[in-house]
Design a protein around this motif. Structure first.
Motif, PDB file in Angstrom:
ATOM      1  N   LEU A  60       0.829  -1.207   0.000  1.00  0.00           N
ATOM      2  CA  LEU A  60       0.000   0.000   0.000  1.00  0.00           C
ATOM      3  C   LEU A  60       0.863   1.256   0.000  1.00  0.00           C
ATOM      4  O   LEU A  60       0.614   2.185  -0.773  1.00  0.00           O
ATOM      5  CB  LEU A  60      -0.912   0.025   1.231  1.00  0.00           C
ATOM      6  N   MET A  61       1.866   1.275   0.851  1.00  0.00           N
ATOM      7  CA  MET A  61       2.742   2.442   0.944  1.00  0.00           C
ATOM      8  C   MET A  61       3.497   2.665  -0.367  1.00  0.00           C
ATOM      9  O   MET A  61       3.602   3.798  -0.843  1.00  0.00           O
ATOM     10  CB  MET A  61       3.727   2.291   2.104  1.00  0.00           C
ATOM     11  N   GLN A  62       4.009   1.596  -0.962  1.00  0.00           N
ATOM     12  CA  GLN A  62       4.744   1.721  -2.217  1.00  0.00           C
ATOM     13  C   GLN A  62       3.844   2.205  -3.350  1.00  0.00           C
ATOM     14  O   GLN A  62       4.235   3.065  -4.145  1.00  0.00           O
ATOM     15  CB  GLN A  62       5.393   0.389  -2.603  1.00  0.00           C
ATOM     16  N   THR A  63       2.646   1.659  -3.419  1.00  0.00           N
ATOM     17  CA  THR A  63       1.716   2.049  -4.470  1.00  0.00           C
ATOM     18  C   THR A  63       1.282   3.501  -4.306  1.00  0.00           C
ATOM     19  O   THR A  63       1.276   4.272  -5.272  1.00  0.00           O
ATOM     20  CB  THR A  63       0.484   1.119  -4.472  1.00  0.00           C
ATOM     21  N   MET A  64       0.926   3.875  -3.088  1.00  0.00           N
ATOM     22  CA  MET A  64       0.520   5.257  -2.841  1.00  0.00           C
ATOM     23  C   MET A  64       1.675   6.214  -3.125  1.00  0.00           C
ATOM     24  O   MET A  64       1.472   7.276  -3.714  1.00  0.00           O
ATOM     25  CB  MET A  64       0.013   5.425  -1.410  1.00  0.00           C
ATOM     26  N   ASP A  65       2.882   5.851  -2.727  1.00  0.00           N
ATOM     27  CA  ASP A  65       4.044   6.696  -2.985  1.00  0.00           C
ATOM     28  C   ASP A  65       4.252   6.890  -4.484  1.00  0.00           C
ATOM     29  O   ASP A  65       4.465   8.010  -4.954  1.00  0.00           O
ATOM     30  CB  ASP A  65       5.292   6.086  -2.343  1.00  0.00           C
ATOM     31  N   LEU A  66       4.197   5.808  -5.238  1.00  0.00           N
ATOM     32  CA  LEU A  66       4.373   5.886  -6.685  1.00  0.00           C
ATOM     33  C   LEU A  66       3.317   6.790  -7.320  1.00  0.00           C
ATOM     34  O   LEU A  66       3.641   7.700  -8.085  1.00  0.00           O
ATOM     35  CB  LEU A  66       4.301   4.486  -7.311  1.00  0.00           C
ATOM     36  N   LEU A  67       2.059   6.538  -6.984  1.00  0.00           N
ATOM     37  CA  LEU A  67       0.978   7.256  -7.654  1.00  0.00           C
ATOM     38  C   LEU A  67       0.827   8.704  -7.177  1.00  0.00           C
ATOM     39  O   LEU A  67       0.562   9.591  -7.982  1.00  0.00           O
ATOM     40  CB  LEU A  67      -0.339   6.493  -7.490  1.00  0.00           C
ATOM     41  N   VAL A  68       1.007   8.939  -5.900  1.00  0.00           N
ATOM     42  CA  VAL A  68       0.827  10.298  -5.369  1.00  0.00           C
ATOM     43  C   VAL A  68       2.088  11.135  -5.561  1.00  0.00           C
ATOM     44  O   VAL A  68       2.046  12.227  -6.140  1.00  0.00           O
ATOM     45  CB  VAL A  68       0.417  10.257  -3.875  1.00  0.00           C
ATOM     46  N   ASN A  69       3.219  10.641  -5.092  1.00  0.00           N
ATOM     47  CA  ASN A  69       4.434  11.445  -5.108  1.00  0.00           C
ATOM     48  C   ASN A  69       5.133  11.485  -6.463  1.00  0.00           C
ATOM     49  O   ASN A  69       5.655  12.518  -6.856  1.00  0.00           O
ATOM     50  CB  ASN A  69       5.410  10.957  -4.037  1.00  0.00           C
ATOM     51  N   LYS A  70       5.143  10.372  -7.170  1.00  0.00           N
ATOM     52  CA  LYS A  70       5.867  10.342  -8.442  1.00  0.00           C
ATOM     53  C   LYS A  70       4.982  10.733  -9.626  1.00  0.00           C
ATOM     54  O   LYS A  70       5.408  11.471 -10.499  1.00  0.00           O
ATOM     55  CB  LYS A  70       6.464   8.950  -8.671  1.00  0.00           C
ATOM     56  N   MET A  71       3.747  10.228  -9.626  1.00  0.00           N
ATOM     57  CA  MET A  71       2.873  10.471 -10.776  1.00  0.00           C
ATOM     58  C   MET A  71       1.940  11.667 -10.586  1.00  0.00           C
ATOM     59  O   MET A  71       1.315  12.117 -11.534  1.00  0.00           O
ATOM     60  CB  MET A  71       2.044   9.215 -11.079  1.00  0.00           C
ATOM     61  N   GLY A  72       1.823  12.147  -9.359  1.00  0.00           N
ATOM     62  CA  GLY A  72       1.016  13.339  -9.114  1.00  0.00           C
ATOM     63  C   GLY A  72      -0.482  13.124  -9.006  1.00  0.00           C
ATOM     64  O   GLY A  72      -1.258  14.069  -9.097  1.00  0.00           O
ATOM     65  N   TRP A  73      -0.896  11.884  -8.798  1.00  0.00           N
ATOM     66  CA  TRP A  73      -2.317  11.627  -8.595  1.00  0.00           C
ATOM     67  C   TRP A  73      -2.722  12.158  -7.226  1.00  0.00           C
ATOM     68  O   TRP A  73      -1.925  12.163  -6.291  1.00  0.00           O
ATOM     69  CB  TRP A  73      -2.609  10.138  -8.612  1.00  0.00           C
ATOM     70  N   SER A  74      -3.961  12.549  -7.109  1.00  0.00           N
ATOM     71  CA  SER A  74      -4.451  12.922  -5.787  1.00  0.00           C
ATOM     72  C   SER A  74      -4.854  11.649  -5.048  1.00  0.00           C
ATOM     73  O   SER A  74      -5.197  10.638  -5.659  1.00  0.00           O
ATOM     74  CB  SER A  74      -5.662  13.853  -5.910  1.00  0.00           C
ATOM     75  N   SER A  75      -4.797  11.728  -3.753  1.00  0.00           N
ATOM     76  CA  SER A  75      -5.190  10.592  -2.937  1.00  0.00           C
ATOM     77  C   SER A  75      -6.663  10.243  -3.181  1.00  0.00           C
ATOM     78  O   SER A  75      -7.044   9.076  -3.193  1.00  0.00           O
ATOM     79  CB  SER A  75      -4.945  10.921  -1.465  1.00  0.00           C
ATOM     80  N   GLY A  76      -7.470  11.254  -3.397  1.00  0.00           N
ATOM     81  CA  GLY A  76      -8.892  11.043  -3.677  1.00  0.00           C
ATOM     82  C   GLY A  76      -9.128  10.310  -4.981  1.00  0.00           C
ATOM     83  O   GLY A  76     -10.072   9.537  -5.113  1.00  0.00           O
ATOM     84  N   MET A  77      -8.266  10.551  -5.964  1.00  0.00           N
ATOM     85  CA  MET A  77      -8.380   9.853  -7.251  1.00  0.00           C
ATOM     86  C   MET A  77      -8.140   8.362  -7.054  1.00  0.00           C
ATOM     87  O   MET A  77      -8.818   7.524  -7.629  1.00  0.00           O
ATOM     88  CB  MET A  77      -7.368  10.422  -8.244  1.00  0.00           C
TER      89      MET A  77
END
Length: 109
Positions: A60-77
C-alpha cells in the motif's frame, strides 16, 4: 455495509472480514488515513473492490508513494479508482507509469 449479496464482491468482502485478513483490513484503513483518506473514502473503495484492501502495508505504501508522489495523482483519485491498489507494482504499475512519464516528457518539449 451496502453489499449486494448476489455479486462476487460480497464474497470478497466476507473474506476480508475473516481471520488474519481482518487485521490486515484494519491496518490498511490506518495506512490510507495517513494518505488523507477519510472513512467514507475507505468504505467507498472497499465496496468497489474489497480485495484491494487486504494487501500488505508495504505494498500500500509503495503504491501510494508511486501514484501520489511520483505520478502526481491525488489521494482522492486513488480512492475513486481503488482497483490500482491491487495491481502488481512490478508488472503493471511501474512499467505503465514509466511509459506515461516518457510520453509527458516528449509532449512537453
Amino acid at each position: 455495509m451496502g453489499f449486494n449479496l448476489e455479486k462476487s464482491t460480497s464474497v470478497n468482502a466476507l473474506r476480508a472480514f475473516g481471520g488474519k485478513n481482518k487485521l490486515v483490513l484494519n491496518r490498511s484503513r490506518e495506512v490510507l488515513k495517513t494518505w488523507g483518506w477519510s472513512e467514507d473514502d475507505f468504505l467507498s473503495a472497499f465496496r468497489k473492490n474489497p480485495r484491494c484492501m487486504i494487501v500488505s502495508e508495504k505494498k500500500l505504501m509503495q503504491t501510494m508513494d508511486l501514484l501520489v508522489n511520483k505520478m502526481g495523482w491525488s489521494s482522492g483519485m486513488i480512492a475513486k479508482y481503488s482497483v490500482v491498489l491491487g495491481l502488481s507494482l512490478e508488472r503493471r504499475l511501474i512499467p505503465r507509469c514509466s511509459v506515461v512519464e516518457v510520453l509527458l516528457l516528449r509532449f512537453h518539449k
